[in-house]
Design an enzyme around this catalytic site. Structure first.
Site, PDB file in Angstrom:
ATOM      1  CE1 TYR A 107      33.501  33.626  43.668  1.00 26.36           C
ATOM      2  CE2 TYR A 107      35.362  34.769  42.681  1.00 26.36           C
ATOM      3  CZ  TYR A 107      34.786  33.613  43.173  1.00 26.36           C
ATOM      4  OH  TYR A 107      35.500  32.446  43.166  1.00 26.36           O
ATOM      5  CB  ILE A 108      35.994  38.603  46.673  1.00 24.82           C
ATOM      6  CG1 ILE A 108      36.545  37.968  45.381  1.00 24.82           C
ATOM      7  CG2 ILE A 108      36.956  38.336  47.834  1.00 24.82           C
ATOM      8  CD1 ILE A 108      37.824  38.575  44.862  1.00 24.82           C
ATOM      9  CG  ASP A 168      27.266  54.625  43.181  1.00 20.16           C
ATOM     10  OD1 ASP A 168      28.419  55.072  43.405  1.00 20.16           O
ATOM     11  OD2 ASP A 168      26.950  54.075  42.116  1.00 20.16           O
ATOM     12  CB  ALA A 205      36.456  48.267  42.685  1.00 21.46           C
ATOM     13  CB  SER A 255      37.266  43.684  39.168  1.00 17.84           C
ATOM     14  OG  SER A 255      36.174  42.823  38.986  1.00 17.84           O
ATOM     15  CE1 TYR A 315      40.300  45.801  39.161  1.00 15.38           C
ATOM     16  CE2 TYR A 315      41.886  44.162  38.383  1.00 15.38           C
ATOM     17  CZ  TYR A 315      40.992  44.614  39.350  1.00 15.38           C
ATOM     18  OH  TYR A 315      40.821  43.884  40.499  1.00 15.38           O
ATOM     19  CG  LEU A 374      40.535  29.142  32.689  1.00 16.63           C
ATOM     20  CD1 LEU A 374      40.411  29.091  31.172  1.00 16.63           C
ATOM     21  CD2 LEU A 374      41.956  28.773  33.126  1.00 16.63           C
ATOM     22  CB  ILE A 428      43.160  27.459  24.983  1.00 13.03           C
ATOM     23  CG1 ILE A 428      42.515  26.271  25.704  1.00 13.03           C
ATOM     24  CG2 ILE A 428      44.519  27.788  25.598  1.00 13.03           C
ATOM     25  CD1 ILE A 428      43.390  25.032  25.770  1.00 13.03           C
TER      26      ILE A 428
HETATM   27  N1  UFG Z   1      41.653  32.194  29.533  1.00 14.62           N
HETATM   28  C1  UFG Z   1      41.421  31.400  28.444  1.00 14.62           C
HETATM   29  N2  UFG Z   1      40.138  31.320  27.990  1.00 14.62           N
HETATM   30  C2  UFG Z   1      39.095  31.995  28.550  1.00 14.62           C
HETATM   31  C3  UFG Z   1      39.357  32.801  29.681  1.00 14.62           C
HETATM   32  C4  UFG Z   1      40.651  32.884  30.149  1.00 14.62           C
HETATM   33  O1  UFG Z   1      42.320  30.785  27.895  1.00 14.62           O
HETATM   34  O2  UFG Z   1      37.952  31.881  28.065  1.00 14.62           O
HETATM   35  C5  UFG Z   1      43.027  32.263  30.045  1.00 14.62           C
HETATM   36  C6  UFG Z   1      43.569  33.670  30.061  1.00 14.62           C
HETATM   37  O3  UFG Z   1      44.153  33.980  28.823  1.00 14.62           O
HETATM   38  C7  UFG Z   1      44.568  33.609  31.196  1.00 14.62           C
HETATM   39  C8  UFG Z   1      43.957  32.583  32.168  1.00 14.62           C
HETATM   40  O4  UFG Z   1      43.001  31.860  31.396  1.00 14.62           O
HETATM   41  O5  UFG Z   1      45.782  33.088  30.739  1.00 14.62           O
HETATM   42  C9  UFG Z   1      43.246  33.216  33.321  1.00 14.62           C
HETATM   43  O6  UFG Z   1      42.365  34.205  32.818  1.00 14.62           O
HETATM   44  P1  UFG Z   1      41.250  34.942  33.709  1.00 14.62           P
HETATM   45  O7  UFG Z   1      40.517  35.864  32.804  1.00 14.62           O
HETATM   46  O8  UFG Z   1      40.467  33.936  34.466  1.00 14.62           O
HETATM   47  O9  UFG Z   1      42.114  35.737  34.776  1.00 14.62           O
HETATM   48  P2  UFG Z   1      43.295  36.804  34.553  1.00 14.62           P
HETATM   49  O10 UFG Z   1      44.559  36.125  34.944  1.00 14.62           O
HETATM   50  O11 UFG Z   1      43.255  37.433  33.236  1.00 14.62           O
HETATM   51  O12 UFG Z   1      42.866  37.946  35.557  1.00 14.62           O
HETATM   52  C10 UFG Z   1      42.661  37.717  36.934  1.00 14.62           C
HETATM   53  C11 UFG Z   1      41.572  38.641  37.449  1.00 14.62           C
HETATM   54  C12 UFG Z   1      41.987  40.069  37.290  1.00 14.62           C
HETATM   55  C13 UFG Z   1      43.311  40.285  37.939  1.00 14.62           C
HETATM   56  C14 UFG Z   1      44.329  39.291  37.464  1.00 14.62           C
HETATM   57  C15 UFG Z   1      45.579  39.422  38.249  1.00 14.62           C
HETATM   58  O13 UFG Z   1      40.385  38.409  36.737  1.00 14.62           O
HETATM   59  O14 UFG Z   1      41.011  40.883  37.897  1.00 14.62           O
HETATM   60  O15 UFG Z   1      43.829  37.975  37.631  1.00 14.62           O
HETATM   61  O16 UFG Z   1      46.409  38.356  37.992  1.00 14.62           O
HETATM   62  F1  UFG Z   1      43.755  41.511  37.646  1.00 14.62           F
END
Ligand code: UFG
Length: 330
Positions: free
Chosen positions: A11-12, A51, A76, A78, A142, A191, A208
Protein backbone atom coordinates in the site's frame (compact mmCIF):
# COMPACT_ATOMS: atom_id res chain seq x y z
CA UNK A 1 18.13 9.35 -8.28
CA UNK A 2 17.97 5.58 -8.56
CA UNK A 3 16.02 4.13 -5.66
CA UNK A 4 15.44 0.51 -4.61
CA UNK A 5 12.00 0.15 -3.00
CA UNK A 6 11.54 -2.98 -0.90
CA UNK A 7 7.85 -3.79 -0.51
CA UNK A 8 7.04 -1.52 -3.46
CA UNK A 9 3.93 -3.57 -4.33
CA UNK A 10 2.29 -2.85 -0.98
CA UNK A 11 0.00 0.00 0.00
CA UNK A 12 2.45 2.71 1.08
CA UNK A 13 5.28 1.30 -1.06
CA UNK A 14 3.27 1.46 -4.31
CA UNK A 15 2.23 5.06 -3.66
CA UNK A 16 5.85 5.99 -2.98
CA UNK A 17 6.94 4.34 -6.24
CA UNK A 18 4.30 6.34 -8.15
CA UNK A 19 5.47 9.56 -6.52
CA UNK A 20 9.16 8.81 -7.24
CA UNK A 21 8.41 8.10 -10.91
CA UNK A 22 6.17 11.18 -11.19
CA UNK A 23 9.16 13.19 -10.00
CA UNK A 24 11.49 11.66 -12.60
CA UNK A 25 13.43 9.17 -10.46
CA UNK A 26 14.45 5.69 -11.56
CA UNK A 27 12.90 2.92 -9.43
CA UNK A 28 13.62 -0.75 -8.80
CA UNK A 29 10.93 -2.63 -6.85
CA UNK A 30 11.57 -5.78 -4.80
CA UNK A 31 8.58 -7.57 -3.24
CA UNK A 32 7.64 -11.14 -2.36
CA UNK A 33 3.97 -10.40 -3.24
CA UNK A 34 2.81 -12.04 0.01
CA UNK A 35 0.64 -9.01 0.81
CA UNK A 36 1.58 -6.76 -2.11
CA UNK A 37 -0.04 -6.73 -5.55
CA UNK A 38 1.80 -6.88 -8.86
CA UNK A 39 -0.96 -4.67 -10.33
CA UNK A 40 0.06 -1.92 -7.90
CA UNK A 41 3.62 -1.75 -9.24
CA UNK A 42 4.09 1.25 -11.54
CA UNK A 43 4.71 0.03 -15.13
CA UNK A 44 7.89 2.15 -15.38
CA UNK A 45 9.49 0.51 -12.32
CA UNK A 46 11.76 -2.51 -12.77
CA UNK A 47 10.34 -5.39 -10.73
CA UNK A 48 12.11 -8.23 -8.94
CA UNK A 49 10.14 -10.88 -7.07
CA UNK A 50 12.05 -11.99 -4.01
CA UNK A 51 12.00 -12.46 -0.28
CA UNK A 52 14.26 -10.43 2.00
CA UNK A 53 14.86 -13.46 4.20
CA UNK A 54 16.67 -15.13 1.27
CA UNK A 55 20.08 -13.52 1.06
CA UNK A 56 20.56 -14.61 -2.55
CA UNK A 57 17.32 -12.84 -3.61
CA UNK A 58 18.46 -9.44 -2.40
CA UNK A 59 22.11 -10.03 -3.37
CA UNK A 60 20.92 -10.77 -6.90
CA UNK A 61 19.19 -7.36 -7.14
CA UNK A 62 22.17 -5.48 -5.74
CA UNK A 63 24.59 -7.38 -8.01
CA UNK A 64 22.47 -6.49 -11.07
CA UNK A 65 21.46 -2.93 -10.24
CA UNK A 66 24.45 -0.65 -10.06
CA UNK A 67 24.41 2.97 -8.80
CA UNK A 68 21.54 2.67 -6.32
CA UNK A 69 21.51 5.95 -4.39
CA UNK A 70 19.31 4.77 -1.53
CA UNK A 71 16.93 2.07 -0.37
CA UNK A 72 13.40 2.62 0.92
CA UNK A 73 12.36 -0.35 3.05
CA UNK A 74 8.63 -1.09 3.45
CA UNK A 75 8.85 -4.88 3.33
CA UNK A 76 7.23 -6.06 6.56
CA UNK A 77 4.08 -7.47 8.11
CA UNK A 78 1.98 -4.80 9.77
CA UNK A 79 -1.17 -6.19 11.37
CA UNK A 80 -1.32 -5.47 15.08
CA UNK A 81 -3.81 -8.26 15.88
CA UNK A 82 -1.93 -10.90 13.89
CA UNK A 83 1.33 -9.93 15.59
CA UNK A 84 -0.23 -10.86 18.93
CA UNK A 85 -1.35 -14.32 17.81
CA UNK A 86 1.68 -15.06 15.62
CA UNK A 87 4.60 -13.04 17.05
CA UNK A 88 7.27 -15.28 15.50
CA UNK A 89 6.01 -14.41 12.01
CA UNK A 90 6.79 -10.77 12.90
CA UNK A 91 10.21 -11.56 14.33
CA UNK A 92 11.01 -13.60 11.23
CA UNK A 93 9.79 -11.26 8.49
CA UNK A 94 10.33 -7.85 10.10
CA UNK A 95 13.53 -8.47 12.05
CA UNK A 96 15.19 -11.41 10.32
CA UNK A 97 14.31 -9.85 6.93
CA UNK A 98 15.89 -6.56 7.97
CA UNK A 99 18.97 -8.32 9.30
CA UNK A 100 19.54 -10.11 5.96
CA UNK A 101 18.93 -6.82 4.13
CA UNK A 102 21.53 -5.03 6.22
CA UNK A 103 24.07 -7.82 5.66
CA UNK A 104 23.58 -7.48 1.91
CA UNK A 105 23.68 -3.65 1.93
CA UNK A 106 26.91 -3.62 3.94
CA UNK A 107 28.44 -6.14 1.51
CA UNK A 108 27.41 -3.96 -1.45
CA UNK A 109 28.52 -0.64 0.13
CA UNK A 110 25.04 0.88 0.07
CA UNK A 111 24.81 3.27 2.97
CA UNK A 112 21.46 5.10 2.90
CA UNK A 113 18.13 3.59 3.99
CA UNK A 114 14.75 5.14 4.74
CA UNK A 115 12.39 2.72 6.45
CA UNK A 116 8.87 2.33 7.81
CA UNK A 117 8.34 2.50 11.51
CA UNK A 118 5.10 3.16 13.34
CA UNK A 119 3.29 5.07 16.04
CA UNK A 120 2.84 1.63 17.60
CA UNK A 121 6.42 1.98 18.90
CA UNK A 122 5.08 4.43 21.52
CA UNK A 123 2.39 2.20 23.00
CA UNK A 124 -0.05 4.03 25.28
CA UNK A 125 1.21 7.63 25.11
CA UNK A 126 1.80 9.66 28.25
CA UNK A 127 0.75 12.83 26.40
CA UNK A 128 -0.36 14.06 22.98
CA UNK A 129 0.80 15.27 20.55
CA UNK A 130 3.54 12.63 20.74
CA UNK A 131 7.14 13.73 20.22
CA UNK A 132 9.92 11.51 18.86
CA UNK A 133 11.71 11.80 22.20
CA UNK A 134 8.74 10.38 24.14
CA UNK A 135 9.07 6.91 25.72
CA UNK A 136 8.59 3.88 23.47
CA UNK A 137 6.78 1.06 25.24
CA UNK A 138 4.98 -0.93 22.54
CA UNK A 139 1.81 -2.71 23.61
CA UNK A 140 1.91 -5.13 20.69
CA UNK A 141 4.49 -7.33 18.98
CA UNK A 142 4.25 -5.43 15.68
CA UNK A 143 5.35 -2.21 17.41
CA UNK A 144 8.03 -4.12 19.29
CA UNK A 145 9.58 -5.46 16.06
CA UNK A 146 9.59 -1.96 14.54
CA UNK A 147 11.26 -0.55 17.64
CA UNK A 148 13.86 -3.35 17.42
CA UNK A 149 14.42 -2.55 13.74
CA UNK A 150 15.23 1.02 14.70
CA UNK A 151 17.77 -0.26 17.23
CA UNK A 152 19.29 -2.63 14.68
CA UNK A 153 19.93 0.32 12.35
CA UNK A 154 21.34 2.32 15.25
CA UNK A 155 24.01 -0.28 16.01
CA UNK A 156 24.73 -1.10 12.39
CA UNK A 157 25.43 2.56 11.71
CA UNK A 158 28.03 2.60 14.48
CA UNK A 159 29.83 -0.43 13.03
CA UNK A 160 29.35 0.09 9.28
CA UNK A 161 28.53 3.81 8.81
CA UNK A 162 25.18 3.04 7.17
CA UNK A 163 22.87 6.07 7.56
CA UNK A 164 19.14 5.77 8.06
CA UNK A 165 15.91 7.65 8.56
CA UNK A 166 13.10 5.91 10.44
CA UNK A 167 9.61 7.25 9.75
CA UNK A 168 7.00 6.56 12.42
CA UNK A 169 3.65 6.67 10.63
CA UNK A 170 0.38 7.34 12.37
CA UNK A 171 -2.79 6.19 10.55
CA UNK A 172 -1.98 5.86 6.85
CA UNK A 173 -5.04 6.24 4.61
CA UNK A 174 -6.39 7.64 1.33
CA UNK A 175 -5.41 6.66 -2.20
CA UNK A 176 -3.57 8.00 -5.23
CA UNK A 177 -5.44 10.98 -6.68
CA UNK A 178 -5.94 9.08 -9.97
CA UNK A 179 -7.85 6.29 -8.19
CA UNK A 180 -5.60 3.76 -9.98
CA UNK A 181 -3.97 2.38 -6.84
CA UNK A 182 -5.22 2.27 -3.26
CA UNK A 183 -5.54 0.28 -0.07
CA UNK A 184 -6.22 -3.46 -0.52
CA UNK A 185 -5.46 -5.66 2.47
CA UNK A 186 -6.68 -9.18 3.01
CA UNK A 187 -8.02 -9.42 5.61
CA UNK A 188 -8.89 -5.74 5.88
CA UNK A 189 -8.77 -4.46 9.46
CA UNK A 190 -8.42 -0.69 8.99
CA UNK A 191 -11.19 1.75 9.73
CA UNK A 192 -11.52 3.79 6.55
CA UNK A 193 -11.44 0.87 4.06
CA UNK A 194 -14.00 -1.01 6.16
CA UNK A 195 -16.31 2.02 6.25
CA UNK A 196 -16.00 2.45 2.47
CA UNK A 197 -16.51 -1.27 1.80
CA UNK A 198 -19.73 -0.88 3.76
CA UNK A 199 -20.65 2.04 1.51
CA UNK A 200 -20.05 -0.08 -1.63
CA UNK A 201 -22.26 -2.85 -0.24
CA UNK A 202 -19.38 -5.30 0.14
CA UNK A 203 -20.01 -5.37 3.91
CA UNK A 204 -23.22 -5.14 5.87
CA UNK A 205 -22.00 -2.72 8.53
CA UNK A 206 -19.09 -1.04 10.26
CA UNK A 207 -18.54 -2.03 13.89
CA UNK A 208 -17.37 0.72 16.23
CA UNK A 209 -14.93 -0.83 18.70
CA UNK A 210 -15.67 0.97 21.96
CA UNK A 211 -17.86 3.97 22.72
CA UNK A 212 -16.72 4.46 26.33
CA UNK A 213 -13.30 6.05 25.82
CA UNK A 214 -12.49 9.33 27.48
CA UNK A 215 -12.86 11.34 24.25
CA UNK A 216 -15.45 13.85 23.05
CA UNK A 217 -17.88 11.22 21.70
CA UNK A 218 -16.49 8.14 23.47
CA UNK A 219 -14.76 6.68 20.38
CA UNK A 220 -11.00 6.50 19.74
CA UNK A 221 -9.12 9.43 18.25
CA UNK A 222 -6.52 8.85 15.52
CA UNK A 223 -4.25 11.02 13.40
CA UNK A 224 -5.07 10.15 9.77
CA UNK A 225 -2.32 10.87 7.28
CA UNK A 226 -2.71 10.63 3.49
CA UNK A 227 -0.57 7.98 1.82
CA UNK A 228 0.69 10.44 -0.82
CA UNK A 229 1.90 12.77 1.93
CA UNK A 230 3.67 9.77 3.50
CA UNK A 231 5.19 8.96 0.11
CA UNK A 232 6.52 12.49 -0.25
CA UNK A 233 8.09 12.30 3.23
CA UNK A 234 10.10 9.23 2.12
CA UNK A 235 11.45 11.09 -0.91
CA UNK A 236 12.39 14.08 1.24
CA UNK A 237 14.09 11.74 3.71
CA UNK A 238 16.15 10.18 0.92
CA UNK A 239 17.16 13.65 -0.28
CA UNK A 240 18.07 14.57 3.29
CA UNK A 241 20.41 11.55 3.55
CA UNK A 242 21.88 12.17 0.08
CA UNK A 243 22.63 15.73 1.20
CA UNK A 244 24.55 14.40 4.19
CA UNK A 245 21.82 14.51 6.84
CA UNK A 246 22.48 12.48 9.98
CA UNK A 247 20.50 9.38 10.92
CA UNK A 248 17.28 10.25 12.69
CA UNK A 249 13.68 9.33 13.54
CA UNK A 250 10.62 11.36 12.49
CA UNK A 251 6.90 11.15 13.24
CA UNK A 252 4.52 11.50 10.31
CA UNK A 253 0.99 12.58 11.08
CA UNK A 254 -1.25 15.60 10.60
CA UNK A 255 -1.24 16.67 14.22
CA UNK A 256 -5.05 16.59 14.21
CA UNK A 257 -7.21 13.80 15.57
CA UNK A 258 -10.62 12.55 14.49
CA UNK A 259 -12.88 10.18 16.37
CA UNK A 260 -14.20 6.99 14.78
CA UNK A 261 -17.68 8.56 14.69
CA UNK A 262 -16.37 11.69 12.97
CA UNK A 263 -14.72 9.58 10.28
CA UNK A 264 -17.96 7.65 9.70
CA UNK A 265 -19.99 10.89 9.44
CA UNK A 266 -17.51 12.33 6.93
CA UNK A 267 -17.66 9.11 4.89
CA UNK A 268 -21.47 9.34 4.78
CA UNK A 269 -21.17 12.90 3.50
CA UNK A 270 -18.50 12.12 0.86
CA UNK A 271 -20.12 8.94 -0.46
CA UNK A 272 -23.75 10.02 -0.15
CA UNK A 273 -24.47 6.51 1.18
CA UNK A 274 -26.23 5.43 4.31
CA UNK A 275 -23.59 3.45 6.22
CA UNK A 276 -24.94 1.00 8.83
CA UNK A 277 -23.13 1.28 12.16
CA UNK A 278 -23.08 -1.28 15.01
CA UNK A 279 -21.61 -0.25 18.37
CA UNK A 280 -19.49 -2.97 19.98
CA UNK A 281 -17.06 -3.37 22.86
CA UNK A 282 -13.45 -2.23 22.84
CA UNK A 283 -10.83 -3.95 20.68
CA UNK A 284 -7.88 -5.19 22.74
CA UNK A 285 -4.83 -2.96 22.74
CA UNK A 286 -6.38 0.21 21.27
CA UNK A 287 -5.03 3.40 22.89
CA UNK A 288 -7.76 6.07 23.30
CA UNK A 289 -5.91 8.88 21.53
CA UNK A 290 -2.92 8.85 19.14
CA UNK A 291 -1.90 12.21 17.70
CA UNK A 292 1.55 13.02 16.32
CA UNK A 293 3.67 16.06 16.53
CA UNK A 294 5.31 16.17 13.09
CA UNK A 295 7.04 19.49 13.67
CA UNK A 296 10.44 17.84 13.41
CA UNK A 297 9.73 16.35 9.94
CA UNK A 298 8.44 19.74 8.80
CA UNK A 299 11.43 21.60 10.13
CA UNK A 300 14.25 19.17 9.27
CA UNK A 301 12.93 17.47 6.10
CA UNK A 302 10.86 20.43 4.85
CA UNK A 303 7.79 18.15 4.75
CA UNK A 304 4.48 19.88 4.12
CA UNK A 305 1.38 17.64 3.91
CA UNK A 306 -0.86 18.55 0.94
CA UNK A 307 -3.75 16.12 1.33
CA UNK A 308 -4.42 16.72 5.00
CA UNK A 309 -8.16 17.38 5.15
CA UNK A 310 -10.38 14.46 6.17
CA UNK A 311 -12.52 15.30 3.16
CA UNK A 312 -9.61 14.80 0.73
CA UNK A 313 -8.49 11.65 2.51
CA UNK A 314 -11.91 10.04 2.28
CA UNK A 315 -12.66 11.36 -1.23
CA UNK A 316 -9.46 9.87 -2.68
CA UNK A 317 -10.03 6.58 -0.82
CA UNK A 318 -13.63 6.52 -2.12
CA UNK A 319 -12.44 7.07 -5.70
CA UNK A 320 -10.36 3.89 -5.33
CA UNK A 321 -12.90 1.76 -3.43
CA UNK A 322 -15.90 2.72 -5.55
CA UNK A 323 -14.05 1.79 -8.76
CA UNK A 324 -12.24 -1.25 -7.31
CA UNK A 325 -14.74 -2.88 -4.91
CA UNK A 326 -12.68 -6.09 -5.01
CA UNK A 327 -9.32 -4.36 -4.68
CA UNK A 328 -6.86 -5.61 -7.28
CA UNK A 329 -8.84 -8.82 -7.92
CA UNK A 330 -10.72 -8.87 -11.19
N1 UFG B 1 -11.97 0.69 14.35
C1 UFG B 1 -13.30 0.45 14.52
N2 UFG B 1 -13.89 -0.47 13.69
C2 UFG B 1 -13.21 -1.16 12.74
C3 UFG B 1 -11.83 -0.89 12.58
C4 UFG B 1 -11.23 0.04 13.40
O1 UFG B 1 -13.96 1.04 15.37
O2 UFG B 1 -13.81 -2.00 12.04
C5 UFG B 1 -11.34 1.70 15.21
C6 UFG B 1 -10.19 1.14 16.02
O3 UFG B 1 -10.67 0.59 17.22
C7 UFG B 1 -9.32 2.36 16.22
C8 UFG B 1 -9.56 3.19 14.94
O4 UFG B 1 -10.76 2.68 14.37
O5 UFG B 1 -9.79 3.11 17.30
C9 UFG B 1 -8.46 3.03 13.93
O6 UFG B 1 -8.22 1.65 13.74
P1 UFG B 1 -7.29 1.06 12.57
O7 UFG B 1 -7.33 -0.42 12.70
O8 UFG B 1 -7.68 1.66 11.27
O9 UFG B 1 -5.86 1.63 12.93
P2 UFG B 1 -5.00 1.51 14.29
O10 UFG B 1 -5.03 2.86 14.92
O11 UFG B 1 -5.41 0.38 15.11
O12 UFG B 1 -3.58 1.11 13.72
C10 UFG B 1 -2.89 1.90 12.77
C11 UFG B 1 -2.07 1.00 11.87
C12 UFG B 1 -1.04 0.26 12.67
C13 UFG B 1 -0.23 1.22 13.46
C14 UFG B 1 -1.09 2.15 14.27
C15 UFG B 1 -0.26 3.20 14.90
O13 UFG B 1 -2.91 0.09 11.22
O14 UFG B 1 -0.22 -0.46 11.78
O15 UFG B 1 -2.04 2.78 13.42
O16 UFG B 1 -1.07 4.18 15.42
F1 UFG B 1 0.56 0.55 14.30
Amino acid sequence: MKILVLGGAGYIGSHTVYRLIEQGHSVVVFDNLETGHIEAVHPDAKFYKGDLRNREDIDNVLDNEKDIDAVIHFAANSLVGESMTNPLKYYDNNLNGTKVLLQSLVAHNIDKVVFSSTAATYGEPERTPILETDPTNPTNCYGETKKSMERMFYWVEKAHNLHYVSLRYFNACGAHISGEIGEAHSPETHLIPIILQTATGKRDHISIFGTDYNTKDGTCVRDYIHVTDLAQAHILAVQYLVNGGKSDIFNLGNGVGFTVKEVIEKAKEVTGKDIKVVEEGRRAGDPAVLIASSDKAKKVLGWCPEYDSLDTIISTAWKWHSTHPNGYSK
